[in-house]
Design an enzyme around this catalytic site. Structure first.
Site, PDB file in Angstrom:
ATOM      1  N   VAL A 166       0.853  -1.183   0.000  1.00  0.00           N
ATOM      2  CA  VAL A 166       0.000   0.000   0.000  1.00  0.00           C
ATOM      3  C   VAL A 166       0.893   1.238   0.000  1.00  0.00           C
ATOM      4  CG1 VAL A 166      -1.762   1.294   1.271  1.00  0.00           C
ATOM      5  CG2 VAL A 166      -1.852  -1.211   1.209  1.00  0.00           C
ATOM      6  N   GLU A 167       0.764   2.033  -1.050  1.00  0.00           N
ATOM      7  CA  GLU A 167       1.521   3.280  -1.193  1.00  0.00           C
ATOM      8  C   GLU A 167       0.536   4.435  -1.069  1.00  0.00           C
ATOM      9  OE1 GLU A 167       4.290   5.520  -4.586  1.00  0.00           O
ATOM     10  OE2 GLU A 167       3.280   3.632  -5.064  1.00  0.00           O
ATOM     11  N   VAL A 168       0.925   5.446  -0.308  1.00  0.00           N
ATOM     12  CA  VAL A 168       0.162   6.693  -0.256  1.00  0.00           C
ATOM     13  C   VAL A 168       1.116   7.786  -0.706  1.00  0.00           C
ATOM     14  CG1 VAL A 168      -1.118   8.323   1.154  1.00  0.00           C
ATOM     15  CG2 VAL A 168      -1.358   5.887   1.577  1.00  0.00           C
TER      16      VAL A 168
END
Length: 150
Positions: A141-143
């Site tokens: 999960v990349e933000v």
């Protein structure tokens, strides 16, 4: 369809956009409740219970912006799905407006380890800054933000 020449190469230009956006993604998971709870806490997604018009039983979706994830228990019958429905095989990038600091602080408060970043990356709109973690199934999960992150 029109062919245009640019930098010595021909490219196709469509008169209309064929695709406007992604509507939803089906996320295969080992434990729907654990996955839904994690995304609610970690990213502020909104849980939605819904009924499929073609199959019995309640389903769970996670809504954010104009998109959603439908959470599918891996191996579950009654869902049209890919040939291999392995949980933990997604790399996802979400965009936030403004600084990553509130997300970093939230993840620290929740005990979610940041596995990489903040670091410069290249996204669909150009240079961005991003952080990474993993969800309960091991999806990456990349933000990221396109704003100057101070």
């Amino acid at each position: 369809m029109t062919y245009i020449m640019s930098n010595g190469s021909y490219h196709v230009q469509w008169e209309f956009a064929m695709i406007d956006r992604i509507d939803h993604i089906v996320m295969n998971c080992r434990d729907v409740e654990a996955t839904a709870s994690w995304y609610e806490r970690a990213l502020g997604f909104e849980r939605e219970a819904y009924q499929s018009p073609t199959e019995p039983g309640q389903r769970i979706a996670l809504k954010f912006g104009r998109q959603k994830f439908n959470l599918r228990p891996t191996g579950s019958p009654g869902w049209a799905t890919c040939k291999v429905d392995v949980p933990g095989s997604l790399d996802l990038c979400f965009i936030t407006e403004g600084s990553l600091k509130p997300i970093i602080e939230r993840w620290k408060r929740l005990g979610i380890p940041i596995t990489a970043g903040p670091a410069p990356r290249t996204g669909a709109l150009g240079r961005m800054t991003s952080i990474y973690c993993e969800d309960p199934d091991g999806n990456l999960v990349e933000v990221a933000t396109y704003s100057a992150d101070t």
